[in-house]
Design a protein around this motif. Structure first.
Motif, PDB file in Angstrom:
ATOM      1  N   VAL A   1       1.344   8.225  10.920  1.00 32.70           N
ATOM      2  CA  VAL A   1       0.542   7.288  10.122  1.00 32.70           C
ATOM      3  C   VAL A   1       1.367   6.029   9.867  1.00 32.70           C
ATOM      4  N   ALA A   2       2.644   6.221   9.523  1.00 30.95           N
ATOM      5  CA  ALA A   2       3.512   5.070   9.236  1.00 30.95           C
ATOM      6  C   ALA A   2       3.637   4.187  10.474  1.00 30.95           C
ATOM      7  N   LYS A   3       3.789   4.811  11.625  1.00 27.76           N
ATOM      8  CA  LYS A   3       3.925   4.044  12.869  1.00 27.76           C
ATOM      9  C   LYS A   3       2.635   3.286  13.162  1.00 27.76           C
ATOM     10  N   THR A   4       1.507   3.971  13.013  1.00 26.23           N
ATOM     11  CA  THR A   4       0.203   3.344  13.284  1.00 26.23           C
ATOM     12  C   THR A   4      -0.018   2.130  12.391  1.00 26.23           C
ATOM     13  N   LEU A   5       0.363   2.260  11.117  1.00 26.15           N
ATOM     14  CA  LEU A   5       0.068   1.177  10.165  1.00 26.15           C
ATOM     15  C   LEU A   5       1.223   0.186   9.986  1.00 26.15           C
ATOM     16  N   GLY A   6       2.375   0.510  10.561  1.00 25.88           N
ATOM     17  CA  GLY A   6       3.541  -0.376  10.387  1.00 25.88           C
ATOM     18  C   GLY A   6       4.168  -0.249   8.999  1.00 25.88           C
ATOM     19  N   TYR A   7       4.031   0.916   8.397  1.00 26.55           N
ATOM     20  CA  TYR A   7       4.634   1.164   7.080  1.00 26.55           C
ATOM     21  C   TYR A   7       5.941   1.935   7.253  1.00 26.55           C
TER      22      TYR A   7
ATOM     23  N   PRO B   1       1.681   8.298  -8.997  1.00 26.29           N
ATOM     24  CA  PRO B   1       0.336   8.704  -9.432  1.00 26.29           C
ATOM     25  C   PRO B   1      -0.721   7.624  -9.171  1.00 26.29           C
ATOM     26  N   ASP B   2      -0.275   6.374  -8.934  1.00 31.93           N
ATOM     27  CA  ASP B   2      -1.238   5.300  -8.643  1.00 31.93           C
ATOM     28  C   ASP B   2      -1.326   4.989  -7.154  1.00 31.93           C
ATOM     29  N   ALA B   3      -0.884   5.908  -6.314  1.00 32.15           N
ATOM     30  CA  ALA B   3      -0.923   5.662  -4.861  1.00 32.15           C
ATOM     31  C   ALA B   3      -2.336   5.285  -4.428  1.00 32.15           C
ATOM     32  N   ASP B   4      -2.434   4.417  -3.422  1.00 35.22           N
ATOM     33  CA  ASP B   4      -3.742   3.957  -2.946  1.00 35.22           C
ATOM     34  C   ASP B   4      -4.507   5.074  -2.242  1.00 35.22           C
ATOM     35  N   VAL B   5      -3.762   5.946  -1.558  1.00 34.71           N
ATOM     36  CA  VAL B   5      -4.392   7.062  -0.846  1.00 34.71           C
ATOM     37  C   VAL B   5      -3.569   8.313  -1.130  1.00 34.71           C
ATOM     38  N   LYS B   6      -4.278   9.409  -1.423  1.00 35.28           N
ATOM     39  CA  LYS B   6      -3.585  10.677  -1.676  1.00 35.28           C
ATOM     40  C   LYS B   6      -4.195  11.744  -0.771  1.00 35.28           C
ATOM     41  N   ILE B   7      -3.357  12.319   0.076  1.00 37.94           N
ATOM     42  CA  ILE B   7      -3.841  13.366   0.981  1.00 37.94           C
ATOM     43  C   ILE B   7      -3.074  14.647   0.681  1.00 37.94           C
ATOM     44  N   TYR B   8      -3.798  15.753   0.559  1.00 33.87           N
ATOM     45  CA  TYR B   8      -3.152  17.059   0.410  1.00 33.87           C
ATOM     46  C   TYR B   8      -3.374  17.809   1.717  1.00 33.87           C
ATOM     47  N   LEU B   9      -2.286  17.929   2.493  1.00 37.88           N
ATOM     48  CA  LEU B   9      -2.371  18.528   3.826  1.00 37.88           C
ATOM     49  C   LEU B   9      -1.984  19.999   3.756  1.00 37.88           C
ATOM     50  N   THR B  10      -2.857  20.846   4.249  1.00 33.91           N
ATOM     51  CA  THR B  10      -2.513  22.263   4.238  1.00 33.91           C
ATOM     52  C   THR B  10      -3.073  22.961   5.477  1.00 33.91           C
TER      53      THR B  10
ATOM     54  N   VAL C   1       4.476   5.478   3.553  1.00 38.92           N
ATOM     55  CA  VAL C   1       3.800   6.763   3.660  1.00 38.92           C
ATOM     56  C   VAL C   1       4.852   7.760   3.208  1.00 38.92           C
ATOM     57  N   MET C   2       4.649   8.346   2.037  1.00 39.83           N
ATOM     58  CA  MET C   2       5.681   9.204   1.441  1.00 39.83           C
ATOM     59  C   MET C   2       5.205  10.637   1.450  1.00 39.83           C
ATOM     60  N   ASP C   3       6.018  11.541   1.993  1.00 37.52           N
ATOM     61  CA  ASP C   3       5.590  12.944   1.979  1.00 37.52           C
ATOM     62  C   ASP C   3       6.496  13.786   1.089  1.00 37.52           C
ATOM     63  N   GLY C   4       5.871  14.801   0.475  1.00 34.01           N
ATOM     64  CA  GLY C   4       6.631  15.658  -0.438  1.00 34.01           C
ATOM     65  C   GLY C   4       5.745  16.719  -1.051  1.00 34.01           C
ATOM     66  N   ARG C   5       6.026  17.041  -2.328  1.00 29.63           N
ATOM     67  CA  ARG C   5       5.245  18.072  -3.016  1.00 29.63           C
ATOM     68  C   ARG C   5       4.561  17.524  -4.275  1.00 29.63           C
TER      69      ARG C   5
ATOM     70  N   ILE D   1       0.862  -1.193   0.000  1.00 27.79           N
ATOM     71  CA  ILE D   1       0.000   0.000   0.000  1.00 27.79           C
ATOM     72  C   ILE D   1       0.896   1.239   0.000  1.00 27.79           C
ATOM     73  N   ASN D   2       0.574   2.166  -0.882  1.00 29.70           N
ATOM     74  CA  ASN D   2       1.329   3.428  -0.928  1.00 29.70           C
ATOM     75  C   ASN D   2       0.411   4.596  -0.564  1.00 29.70           C
ATOM     76  N   ILE D   3       0.864   5.376   0.389  1.00 31.51           N
ATOM     77  CA  ILE D   3       0.093   6.553   0.811  1.00 31.51           C
ATOM     78  C   ILE D   3       0.922   7.804   0.521  1.00 31.51           C
ATOM     79  N   ALA D   4       0.334   8.731  -0.234  1.00 26.53           N
ATOM     80  CA  ALA D   4       1.033   9.969  -0.599  1.00 26.53           C
ATOM     81  C   ALA D   4       0.485  11.119   0.245  1.00 26.53           C
ATOM     82  N   ILE D   5       1.388  11.876   0.856  1.00 23.90           N
ATOM     83  CA  ILE D   5       0.969  13.078   1.589  1.00 23.90           C
ATOM     84  C   ILE D   5       1.754  14.270   1.032  1.00 23.90           C
ATOM     85  N   ASP D   6       1.041  15.139   0.342  1.00 23.18           N
ATOM     86  CA  ASP D   6       1.672  16.346  -0.219  1.00 23.18           C
ATOM     87  C   ASP D   6       1.112  17.569   0.486  1.00 23.18           C
TER      88      ASP D   6
END
Ligand code: DC
Length: 223
Positions: free
Chosen positions: A23-29, A137-146, A125-129, A4-9
């Motif tokens: 999130v990574a700690k909670t899910l073990g990622y 682009p095919d991440a399972d979850v995409k979150i835009y945090l602002t 859980v990968m964070d960036g821009r 599972i790939n989770i993107a946080i931009d």
């Protein structure tokens, strides 16, 4: 087990790295901080005495740079030519260098495979821009945090003061808004929300609220 790939931009100071770590700690990622890669290149370039404007000289240095991400008890370390530079790359000066080098297309291409290869073999859980738009682009979850820019500057200011960096709130605000402008208006992989990313505005949230909402989003998206 399914990967599972989770993107946080999102912009600087929104709390991406704190959220992504939890999130990574909670899910073990595995938590992947992609900003550390751009920062490491900025650090290398600055140490060579190259100015922010010297794009060609920066490109010429790329073949000398070897970057690796490794993990020690879940904590990411960035190795630059075999040296752990993780603790040298968090200064305001390196933030500006990172933003400048990140606008260079050759730098972005240089870093693409490192990021994608980790996500291919591990749940991350990968964070960036540009994680949701370009890297995964095919991440399972995409979150835009602002969050509101003033709130983001306040948080970043507290963080820097806590680390003993001498600065003012005004300086942090000005640096942050300049960096946001550079990052979101560059031609290649601008820092923008992916159309299919879920917006999470945490201006009025505590860190716990933000984590709770992110986990809800993840549970809704990953079936
Ligand atoms: O997330 P950070 O503040 O550590 O990132 C430093 C700089 O690197 C930021 O100003 C923009 C750039 N960056 C990027 O262009 N793409 C990413 N995926 C991560 C960071």
């Amino acid at each position: 087990m399914k990967i599972i790939n989770i993107a946080i931009d999102g912009p600087s100071g929104a709390g991406k790295s704190s959220l992504a770590k939890k999130v990574a700690k909670t899910l073990g990622y595995i938590y992947v901080d992609t900003g550390a890669l751009y920062r490491s290149i900025g650090y290398y370039v600055r140490n060579k005495g190259i100015s922010l404007e010297e794009v060609n000289k920066t490109i010429d240095l790329l073949p000398e740079i070897k970057l690796d991400l490794c993990y020690d008890n879940g904590v990411q370390k960035v190795m630059l030519n075999g040296e752990d530079v993780s603790s040298y790359i968090r200064t305001p000066d390196i933030s500006m260098y990172a933003s400048a080098v990140s606008a260079i297309p050759e730098v972005r291409t240089f870093l693409l495979d490192i990021q994608r290869n980790i996500a291919k073999t591990k749940s991350v859980v990968m964070d960036g821009r540009d994680i949701a738009t370009v890297v995964l682009p095919d991440a399972d979850v995409k979150i835009y945090l602002t969050a509101d820019p003033k709130k983001r500057a306040e948080r970043r200011y507290e963080e820097l003061i806590g680390k003993g960096v001498e600065t003012t709130l005004e300086e942090v605000y000005n640096d942050m808004t300049l960096r946001d402008k550079n990052d979101s208006t560059r031609e290649v992989a601008p820092a923008i929300k992916a159309e299919d990313a879920i917006l999470l505005d945490n201006t009025l949230f505590t860190e716990e609220d933000t984590l709770k909402r992110a986990i809800e989003i993840i549970n809704e998206q990953v079936k």
